[in-house]
Design a protein around this motif. Structure first.
Motif, mmCIF file in Angstrom:
data_model
loop_
_atom_site.group_PDB
_atom_site.id
_atom_site.type_symbol
_atom_site.label_atom_id
_atom_site.label_comp_id
_atom_site.label_asym_id
_atom_site.label_seq_id
_atom_site.Cartn_x
_atom_site.Cartn_y
_atom_site.Cartn_z
ATOM 1 N N ASP A 273 0.803 -1.218 0.000
ATOM 2 C CA ASP A 273 0.000 0.000 0.000
ATOM 3 C C ASP A 273 0.839 1.272 0.000
ATOM 4 N N THR A 274 2.084 1.202 0.529
ATOM 5 C CA THR A 274 2.906 2.403 0.671
ATOM 6 C C THR A 274 4.344 2.129 0.235
ATOM 7 N N ALA A 275 5.060 3.213 -0.045
ATOM 8 C CA ALA A 275 6.483 3.086 -0.385
ATOM 9 C C ALA A 275 7.272 2.535 0.794
ATOM 10 N N GLU A 276 6.864 2.919 2.014
ATOM 11 C CA GLU A 276 7.566 2.430 3.203
ATOM 12 C C GLU A 276 7.410 0.917 3.334
ATOM 13 N N ALA A 277 6.197 0.416 3.063
ATOM 14 C CA ALA A 277 5.973 -1.031 3.142
ATOM 15 C C ALA A 277 6.817 -1.752 2.096
ATOM 16 N N TYR A 278 6.901 -1.172 0.901
ATOM 17 C CA TYR A 278 7.732 -1.792 -0.147
ATOM 18 C C TYR A 278 9.194 -1.852 0.292
ATOM 19 N N THR A 279 9.686 -0.758 0.847
ATOM 20 C CA THR A 279 11.089 -0.688 1.272
ATOM 21 C C THR A 279 11.403 -1.745 2.311
ATOM 22 N N HIS A 280 10.533 -1.890 3.285
ATOM 23 C CA HIS A 280 10.800 -2.837 4.362
ATOM 24 C C HIS A 280 10.592 -4.281 3.920
ATOM 25 N N ARG A 281 9.655 -4.515 3.027
ATOM 26 C CA ARG A 281 9.496 -5.872 2.488
ATOM 27 C C ARG A 281 10.727 -6.262 1.668
ATOM 28 N N GLU B 268 -5.047 -3.761 -13.440
ATOM 29 C CA GLU B 268 -5.767 -2.581 -12.948
ATOM 30 C C GLU B 268 -5.003 -1.810 -11.874
ATOM 31 N N GLU B 269 -3.839 -2.338 -11.457
ATOM 32 C CA GLU B 269 -3.031 -1.671 -10.430
ATOM 33 C C GLU B 269 -1.834 -0.914 -11.009
ATOM 34 N N LEU B 270 -1.782 -0.775 -12.331
ATOM 35 C CA LEU B 270 -0.628 -0.137 -12.967
ATOM 36 C C LEU B 270 -0.436 1.305 -12.513
ATOM 37 N N ASP B 271 -1.527 2.029 -12.307
ATOM 38 C CA ASP B 271 -1.407 3.418 -11.832
ATOM 39 C C ASP B 271 -0.783 3.460 -10.441
ATOM 40 N N LYS B 272 -1.189 2.526 -9.577
ATOM 41 C CA LYS B 272 -0.607 2.461 -8.240
ATOM 42 C C LYS B 272 0.885 2.147 -8.306
ATOM 43 N N LEU B 273 1.262 1.264 -9.235
ATOM 44 C CA LEU B 273 2.668 0.916 -9.399
ATOM 45 C C LEU B 273 3.481 2.143 -9.796
ATOM 46 N N LYS B 274 2.973 2.940 -10.713
ATOM 47 C CA LYS B 274 3.685 4.136 -11.157
ATOM 48 C C LYS B 274 3.873 5.121 -10.002
ATOM 49 N N ILE B 275 2.848 5.270 -9.172
ATOM 50 C CA ILE B 275 2.959 6.158 -8.006
ATOM 51 C C ILE B 275 4.034 5.642 -7.059
ATOM 52 N N LEU B 276 4.029 4.336 -6.836
ATOM 53 C CA LEU B 276 5.010 3.719 -5.952
ATOM 54 C C LEU B 276 6.431 3.947 -6.474
ATOM 55 N N GLU B 277 6.624 3.735 -7.766
ATOM 56 C CA GLU B 277 7.951 3.937 -8.363
ATOM 57 C C GLU B 277 8.397 5.388 -8.219
ATOM 58 N N GLY B 278 7.468 6.315 -8.382
ATOM 59 C CA GLY B 278 7.815 7.727 -8.247
ATOM 60 C C GLY B 278 8.245 8.081 -6.836
ATOM 61 N N GLU B 279 7.546 7.530 -5.856
ATOM 62 C CA GLU B 279 7.889 7.823 -4.461
ATOM 63 C C GLU B 279 9.233 7.206 -4.062
ATOM 64 N N LEU B 280 9.553 6.065 -4.665
ATOM 65 C CA LEU B 280 10.792 5.368 -4.337
ATOM 66 C C LEU B 280 11.969 5.809 -5.199
ATOM 67 N N HIS B 281 11.688 6.550 -6.266
ATOM 68 C CA HIS B 281 12.716 6.979 -7.225
ATOM 69 C C HIS B 281 13.431 5.778 -7.840
ATOM 70 N N ILE B 282 12.686 4.742 -8.116
ATOM 71 C CA ILE B 282 13.234 3.568 -8.787
ATOM 72 C C ILE B 282 12.234 3.114 -9.844
ATOM 73 N N GLN B 283 12.705 2.294 -10.764
ATOM 74 C CA GLN B 283 11.801 1.693 -11.754
ATOM 75 C C GLN B 283 11.900 0.183 -11.633
ATOM 76 N N LEU B 284 10.773 -0.456 -11.404
ATOM 77 C CA LEU B 284 10.742 -1.907 -11.312
ATOM 78 C C LEU B 284 10.795 -2.483 -12.719
ATOM 79 N N LYS B 285 11.789 -3.308 -12.992
ATOM 80 C CA LYS B 285 11.958 -3.883 -14.325
ATOM 81 C C LYS B 285 10.869 -4.914 -14.579
#
Length: 433
Positions: free
Chosen positions: A322-330, A350-367
């Motif tokens: 749900d959050t960039a922080e959760a992604y980082t710790h996972r 249907e979650e592609l928009d959420k993925l883009k937001i997550l990538e922006g907050e983390l300053h990374i791109q998931l390959k």
């Protein structure tokens, strides 16, 4: 600080570190330890997961404890039972040659009577979850009038996730001349105002790495997969990483349990941990995982803050966090202590928009990874099916001897290779309809 062996860390701690083969500090350790050995004020330390933050505060903290006093001088607050146990073990490892230093880990789910007994004999350092510590403070088992240091490990989780009431009640019993040290991998914007409430002395900050950037040793990957293909794709990756340690994160406790049942039905050895499991069972699963009896751990986010296991090859985020922080710790459960690893995130179309937001907050791109072909999925399923057969128990007395003899008689004329070929062909034909 270039080496522990030439630092001002307590000689007995240096001895313990050198026995572990550790002399060169990580970046956060090199920057934080010289400050914390002498600094009398507050401190904020931030670096990615797996970079050695426990030793970064543990080595200077234990070096400054007065072992001649049997009073509580330091409290380390952590958000989860698993992290409490882990931090306690790491600190006791550092202090193994400091015979007069006593460290206790206290958390819910374990015998209160036993913990009261453990605390009754001159404990100087307490590692605790807030709820259990508040209980013991209110029972007047733990006295904090002589407190010199308060450490918030995973500070963002501690201050954002409902622990503040307990923390306030705990610290209300202490004198306000203690130093506060905050350590975390992430510091969301909303925590800034909260932090000020707990900092009251000259503040020093140390940050390692770029803001909101995850551990650089992690290969960040995503796979866009429809819901109906999700299990088959998961099985494909479990086959690829067979024999290596992995962690699968689900969003909910029920999600963990459902996946655990699905994998167990396929004879895939795994263990599950979440907040509803009794602490004894959670400990047992973690012991099996650390010892290598199981290679696959299924968990909710509660485990992302408390699992520190070496050589985790892959983290699979079965549900988009749900959050960039959760992604980082996972994702930070892999690529620890300078090693590399893979974080693979499953994403519904249907979650592609959420993925883009997550990538922006983390300053990374998931390959983005391609979905395995139907053929590859089928082949991997067949291999896993073969592994399931290999683990299946004999039928025993479920069939009478005459029936078993008749069944075997149908196959006795086949060689071993012919039998295996026919088994595989039968499976593939049935799967293809």
């Amino acid at each position: 600080m270039d080496k522990f062996s030439t630092s001002q860390v307590h000689p007995e701690i240096i001895k313990a570190l050198l026995e572990k083969g550790i002399d060169a500090p990580s970046e956060i350790q090199a920057k934080a330890i010289p400050i914390l050995l002498t600094h009398s004020g507050d401190f904020i330390g931030r670096s990615a997961t797996g970079t050695g933050k426990t030793y970064a505060y543990g080595a200077p903290l234990l070096s400054r404890i007065d072992t001649k006093s049997g009073k509580v001088q330091a409290v380390i607050l952590v958000p989860t039972r698993e992290l409490c146990e882990q931090v306690g073990q790491e600190l006791m490892g550092l202090a193994q040659y400091m015979t007069e230093l006593k460290i206790e880990s206290i958390y819910g789910g374990m015998s209160l009577k036993a913990q009261i007994h453990d605390l009754s004999n001159g404990t100087q350092v307490v590692v605790a979850t807030p709820g259990r510590l508040m209980d013991l403070v209110q029972r007047k088992v733990v006295h904090l009038e002589t407190l010199h240091f308060v450490v918030f490990d995973e500070a963002d989780e501690m201050l954002l996730k409902g622990f503040r009431t307990d923390i306030d009640k705990i610290l209300a019993t202490a004198q306000r001349n203690y130093a506060t040290w905050l350590f975390s991998a992430t510091m969301p914007d909303e925590i800034s105002g909260i932090i000020q409430k707990y900092l009251h002395k000259e503040l020093v900050r140390v940050q390692v790495g770029t803001i909101d950037r995850s551990n650089q040793g992690i290969r960040h990957q995503a796979i866009i997969v429809p819901a109906e293909d999700k299990m088959n794709v998961l099985l494909h990756y479990l086959k690829l990483y067979q024999g290596q340690k992995g962690i699968i994160f689900c969003r909910t406790k029920s999600g963990v349990q459902k996946l655990y049942k699905q994998l167990s039905a396929k004879k895939i050895s795994s263990g599950a941990i979440h907040g509803d499991l009794p602490q004894g069972l959670r400990n047992k699963v973690m012991e099996q995982y650390r010892a290598g009896y199981i290679d696959l751990l299924l968990a909710t986010d509660v485990a992302a803050r408390g699992v520190d296991v070496e050589d985790v090859a892959i983290v699979i985020q079965y549900h988009l966090p749900d959050t960039a922080e959760a992604y980082t710790h996972r994702s930070g459960r892999t690529s620890r202590a300078g090693k590399t690893g893979t974080s693979l995130t499953f994403v519904f179309p249907e979650e592609l928009d959420k993925l883009k937001i997550l990538e922006g907050e983390l300053h990374i791109q998931l390959k983005q990874q391609p979905i395995p072909s139907v053929k590859d999925q089928l082949v991997n399923k067949a291999i896993l099916w073969g592994a399931k057969i290999a683990k299946e128990k004999p039928v025993g007395d479920k069939l009478d001897e005459a029936t078993k003899k008749e069944f075997k008689g149908q196959l006795m004329h086949l060689s071993k290779d012919e039998l295996l070929e026919k088994l595989l062909a039968t499976y593939l034909r049935e799967q293809q309809g």
